[in-house]
Design a protein around this motif. Structure first.
Motif: not given
Length: 340
Positions: A165, A168-169, A172, A186-187, A190, A193-194, A229, A233
């Motif tokens: 996590l 992922v941050a 982002a 931003v979705y 994410t 990332g998910g 995520l 998203s």
């Protein structure tokens, strides 16, 4: 209640033979009429003492954050991180207490990140949004490094998910720094990332198809991070929580939920279904309201979704057999299914 991790530890310590542990697993599976993997077990409590200790730890850590923060902002996070590591040496390394170990891991990683945030609060620099995004990415990277150090020392299963996590941050933050106009979009980041965390979770899962080692617990927490995520998203990109939910929009939401259900059946993980539940509830609620059932729309929604989830739970194994069987050769890399 004993978990697969406990059984594996007993075998490694020579307390149980591998044959005895396997016989115990088969006995439990026969009693429950379900294979061990379908239980999706994970270790959260070793006893009520876990809750007692966790409450005490929470009070202590909150007080340290409060006292340290009253002196200077970074000191609060630093005190929490240091205390969490020190306490983990006993409650995690020696006592192997499940819930306190999870709490101490989150406190350590969060404390490290809070220390850096506190430094920025104290400095109060007037940076641009792009520089702030880079700083945020750096904090995420340091938090991921803290999770890695904690994993090397204590190997708490949730640690890998916490590190993922944080990464992922970090990604982002770097994306926002490279493309400042992405703040309101931003979705997609994410979501990617998910999906990345989901693939990592599947790698851990496929390395322990029978779910008898710590790798299965690591995969569980990774799935628990990946699911919101992905679901949040995706549904936010569709605008599900917009002012009006139309019939086509509701149909898309329900279709996606069915798709999530198929994925959940295939990988034998239920996190996606739980994470996306709020969206399908909202979509059905809006439809019932538009149909005129204003007073009972919430009740009808709960009845439909509750009945569907209970049916899925009861027929989980036969439905898994169909889904995994349709995957052909790839199905052999997934957790095994009951034969009957």
């Amino acid at each position: 209640m004993y978990s697969e991790t406990d059984l594996s530890g007993a075998v490694e310590a020579g307390i149980l033979s591998p044959d005895a542990a396997e016989a115990l697993r088969n006995h439990v599976a026969r009693q429950r009429a379900t294979p061990v993997v379908d239980e999706e077990s994970f270790r959260l409590l070793t006893g009520f003492n876990d809750i007692f200790v966790s409450v005490a730890l929470a009070l202590l850590l909150v007080s340290l954050a409060w006292i340290g923060g009253s002196i200077t902002a970074p000191l609060g996070g630093l005190g929490v991180a240091g205390a969490a590591w020190f306490l983990a040496e006993y409650f995690t390394a020696r006592r192997r207490m499940a819930l306190p170990s999870i709490l101490l891991l989150l406190a350590f990683v969060g404390g490290v990140a809070a220390t850096l945030v506190g430094v920025m609060v104290e400095l109060d620099p007037d940076f641009s949004d792009r520089v702030n995004a880079v700083i945020g990415a750096g904090i995420g990277l340091v938090a991921a490094g803290a999770a890695w150090a904690h994993w090397k020392r204590f190997m708490v299963p949730i640690t890998v998910a916490a590190g993922a996590l944080a990464l992922v941050a970090t990604v982002a933050g770097l994306a926002l720094a490279a493309f400042p106009g992405l703040e309101d979009r931003v979705y997609p980041i994410t979501l990617l990332g998910g999906l990345g965390v989901f693939l990592v979770a599947m790698r851990w899962d496929m390395s322990d198809r029978d779910r008898r080692t710590r790798r299965s617990d690591v995969a569980f927490w990774l799935h628990l991070v990946a699911a919101p995520l992905i679901a949040h998203s995706l549904f936010q990109l569709l605008g599900v929580f917009g002012p009006n939910v139309t019939l086509p929009m509701a149909a898309v939401v329900i279709a996606l939920y069915i798709g999530f259900g198929i994925v959940a059946l295939a990988v034998d993980r239920r996190a996606l279904l739980v994470s996306s539940l709020a969206y399908v509830l909202y979509a059905l609620y809006a439809l019932f309201e538009q149909a005129g059932a204003v007073e009972l729309s919430a009740a009808f929604t709960a009845f439909v979704i509750g009945s569907a989830l209970l049916t899925l739970s009861v027929f989980w194994q036969p439905m898994r057999r169909r889904v995994v069987g349709a995957l052909g050769g790839f199905g052999h890399r997934l957790p095994p299914v009951a034969l009957a």
